[in-house]
Design an enzyme around this catalytic site. Sequence first.
Site, PDB file in Angstrom:
ATOM      1  N   ALA A 129       0.821  -1.209   0.000  1.00 18.08           N
ATOM      2  CA  ALA A 129       0.000   0.000   0.000  1.00 18.08           C
ATOM      3  C   ALA A 129       0.859   1.264   0.000  1.00 18.08           C
ATOM      4  O   ALA A 129       0.553   2.227   0.676  1.00 18.08           O
ATOM      5  CB  ALA A 129      -0.947  -0.022   1.198  1.00 18.08           C
ATOM      6  N   HIS A 142       4.721   5.287   2.185  1.00 15.45           N
ATOM      7  CA  HIS A 142       3.536   4.474   2.472  1.00 15.45           C
ATOM      8  C   HIS A 142       2.280   5.338   2.421  1.00 15.45           C
ATOM      9  O   HIS A 142       2.276   6.477   2.874  1.00 15.45           O
ATOM     10  CB  HIS A 142       3.665   3.804   3.841  1.00 15.45           C
ATOM     11  N   HIS A 143       1.204   4.754   1.869  1.00 14.38           N
ATOM     12  CA  HIS A 143      -0.053   5.490   1.740  1.00 14.38           C
ATOM     13  C   HIS A 143      -0.640   5.833   3.110  1.00 14.38           C
ATOM     14  O   HIS A 143      -1.474   6.747   3.227  1.00 14.38           O
ATOM     15  CB  HIS A 143      -1.051   4.667   0.921  1.00 14.38           C
ATOM     16  N   ALA A 144      -0.201   5.154   4.159  1.00 13.79           N
ATOM     17  CA  ALA A 144      -0.676   5.508   5.504  1.00 13.79           C
ATOM     18  C   ALA A 144      -0.184   6.892   5.921  1.00 13.79           C
ATOM     19  O   ALA A 144      -0.717   7.502   6.851  1.00 13.79           O
ATOM     20  CB  ALA A 144      -0.207   4.465   6.526  1.00 13.79           C
ATOM     21  N   ASN A 148      -3.855  11.813   4.551  1.00  8.45           N
ATOM     22  CA  ASN A 148      -4.859  11.245   3.655  1.00  8.45           C
ATOM     23  C   ASN A 148      -6.176  11.965   3.833  1.00  8.45           C
ATOM     24  O   ASN A 148      -6.746  11.962   4.913  1.00  8.45           O
ATOM     25  CB  ASN A 148      -5.092   9.757   3.990  1.00  8.45           C
TER      26      ASN A 148
END
Lengths: 458, 458
Positions: free
Chosen positions: B21, B135-137, B306
């Site tokens: 991810a 990381h998309h987090a 995000n």
Amino acid sequence: MNRLTLLDAMFLGLESPELPAHVAGLQIYELPKGKGSAWLHGLMEELRQRPPGSPFNEKLRPRLGGLPELVVDEDFDPDFHIRHTVLPRPGTDEQLRSLLARLHANLMDRDRPLWEFHLIEGLQNRRFAFYIKIHHAICDGATFSKWMSQSTTVSASGKDMRPIWQRPRVRANRTARTGLDALQAPVNLLATARDLGLGLGQLTGKLVRRRFLQGDRRIALPLSSPSTALTAPPTASRNLAFTHFPLAELKAMGKSSGATLNDVVLAICDAALRRFLSEQGQTPAQPLVALVPVNLRPPDSEEEGNLVTSIQVKLGDPEQTPGERLAAISASMRSGKEMYADIPAVASQAYSLGAAGLAALGSGLHLEGILPPPFNLIISNVPGPRETRYFGGARMLETYPVSGIAPMSALNVTVYSYDGELFFGLVAGRRAMPHLNDLKLCIDEVYEEFREELPGAD
Amino acid sequence: MNRLTLLDAMFLGLESPELPAHVAGLQIYELPKGKGSAWLHGLMEELRQRPPGSPFNEKLRPRLGGLPELVVDEDFDPDFHIRHTVLPRPGTDEQLRSLLARLHANLMDRDRPLWEFHLIEGLQNRRFAFYIKIHHAICDGATFSKWMSQSTTVSASGKDMRPIWQRPRVRANRTARTGLDALQAPVNLLATARDLGLGLGQLTGKLVRRRFLQGDRRIALPLSSPSTALTAPPTASRNLAFTHFPLAELKAMGKSSGATLNDVVLAICDAALRRFLSEQGQTPAQPLVALVPVNLRPPDSEEEGNLVTSIQVKLGDPEQTPGERLAAISASMRSGKEMYADIPAVASQAYSLGAAGLAALGSGLHLEGILPPPFNLIISNVPGPRETRYFGGARMLETYPVSGIAPMSALNVTVYSYDGELFFGLVAGRRAMPHLNDLKLCIDEVYEEFREELPGAD
């Protein structure tokens, strides 16, 4: 089509991003006279043309309610498996280590044949390297070593090039099961179950008798090893370190006290690790415990795959001379081996799987620091070829094993013999051992001390 | 210390070795005049000295019964994050793609700050590249783009070098929550829950009303997309492909029919993917469905992290002229946006998380081929800087997004605008799309056809 064995499947089942379950070999070659980058590029092109043989052309297929099997990968993709990498200048050994640590930390694609081959260009002093990574579900150290030998030649002529994935012939059938997997064959299920039961009973009996009745303090009881910095939760990144010594000198060190080469390796690792830990303010009062894998194949067996068990070996006391340490470890090792003597393979495998399972359980429940670790490090010894080897006419200078770490223990030291030298490959969790190369320096120091202080060593 | 949001944590929770991810950016630079390998090595040395700022110095810490938080990594290890790679000669774009596909397939170490920076040397025609993986987090496309802009300069002088991890100042606090995470703040829990309930009700009402009462066939109903080769179980390896077109031409294509740049991108991808699939003998009768992420930030918001939702957009019918396809997709997109208009952010995020969760569930249960996929591919559009950018005096020639794929859908096309061009980064599962570069060729062909056939385009 090949079924995996229970042990093969265990290497898949216990795998995680933090604990990849592959093994690897590093081979360092000298460019043939007058050859350079163009020759390497030609080699790379030729390698891509070589078709893979079993099991290098096979991928996993899960089976409902059973162990997975290996089936031919109809879309085999050579560009995925055969890779070409260049080191930045100047191409030092340290840069190579740093590259390999990254490659070694990456999980393999389970939807493809479980191997990768990397040709590494740009190493100082006219050298190049192969890094060959294979999942432990496919092979153990002995099989890896056999495949490595088959893929190199004893002649420098360079005509017989056959990379590791191009298999010489149909390999031996894996159905001749001598280990725990005999349990799966219904025809002798009862006999095997009886062996297992009796064997585990014998093992426990021996353990209790030797340790408590005969007072054999060299036996490693389960959960008796001290907690150290190595007993850390596993993390995904790795550090590597390498060193090597003349094989004859190591053997000579053990000679006067009747210790084996393996005992000497254990003693050097033990003394070095104690020094390394003490430099970090850690001085465990108890002996460290090493998990030592043991090849279960009868001599000259052609059987490939995984056929190993392991012994937990109690190492030396905190303060010992090289001679005392070697004697103590040699005695531990003999005790451990005697424990397994006359025990059916099925029972010794079950016992050692139990230790691995315990470590996995402890790690899964984050019991580091609560449960004592079943062992402190893995020390493995894989015999390799004795004579100088070549690939495509290039001479192999050095070859190091790059193995995997286990749950609750952040260090693996595997040694591999080749051409009169013993090559030490150290693999560690990078978080638990950020300064792994300092341990390599301790090993080098301890080696010199052993050489000076042991009677047979000079 | 920063808490992750629900959406951040979802990118961790749904991650697997088959579905990493992270998102990444590729930047291709031209070496400054008179500079070569020595200059690059100096650059590398300088980069290693630059200290990381938040969140590039922070690692995950799990919290019992709560979302993980980010805490400063006290043992930050620059050698782990900042990497130097060299392409084998001749250093073609294809070799670069192949290297990046491997780097992009690897999971990140969750025990360290969730980013990697790779300087890639040896690209043909005096070029070098950065591959930056986060990381998309930690960030979405808009935040990534902002960080990329901040790490490059508009002047060629080369004095203001600041790599992406060296943050300009303390970043905006992440507590100003406008999305689903407002649910976690007790002070307005009731109001937010009311918004969520009302919003989801409104959404469902709108969906039913528009689709069935008003007969709006351009609305994508859940589970209405056809199964294609892209609806495959996820596997770990990746293929990448890249292309780019003049931004002004793409905008002109939409002009006469009032379509946006985004509509044009969707139409080109749709026509190209249909051609690609039909060359493989697949001709889905229904329209394909794209998942299109939407930035939820108000204009000029400084908020990082995000903050996205996504719209499921029904693409064109099997046989359509460029004009018809563009008009149909433009109408779908308007329908989709109207669906979300006046709906609280919390509800639109919950709805789109539902679609993602459905896909994850379908993939986890191996329902590919049984359950229709919630969408066929992701198409994402991230605006980047308009003017020419530099790093340390080197001019940035091209910059491609390298995003991640979702469960039950093996393709992601993300576009990124820079310096008058629109850069297409295609990422696919290598097993489902072994010939991804053929799709790139279809996109190039379709682009030419659109340019010829659309009235405003010339």
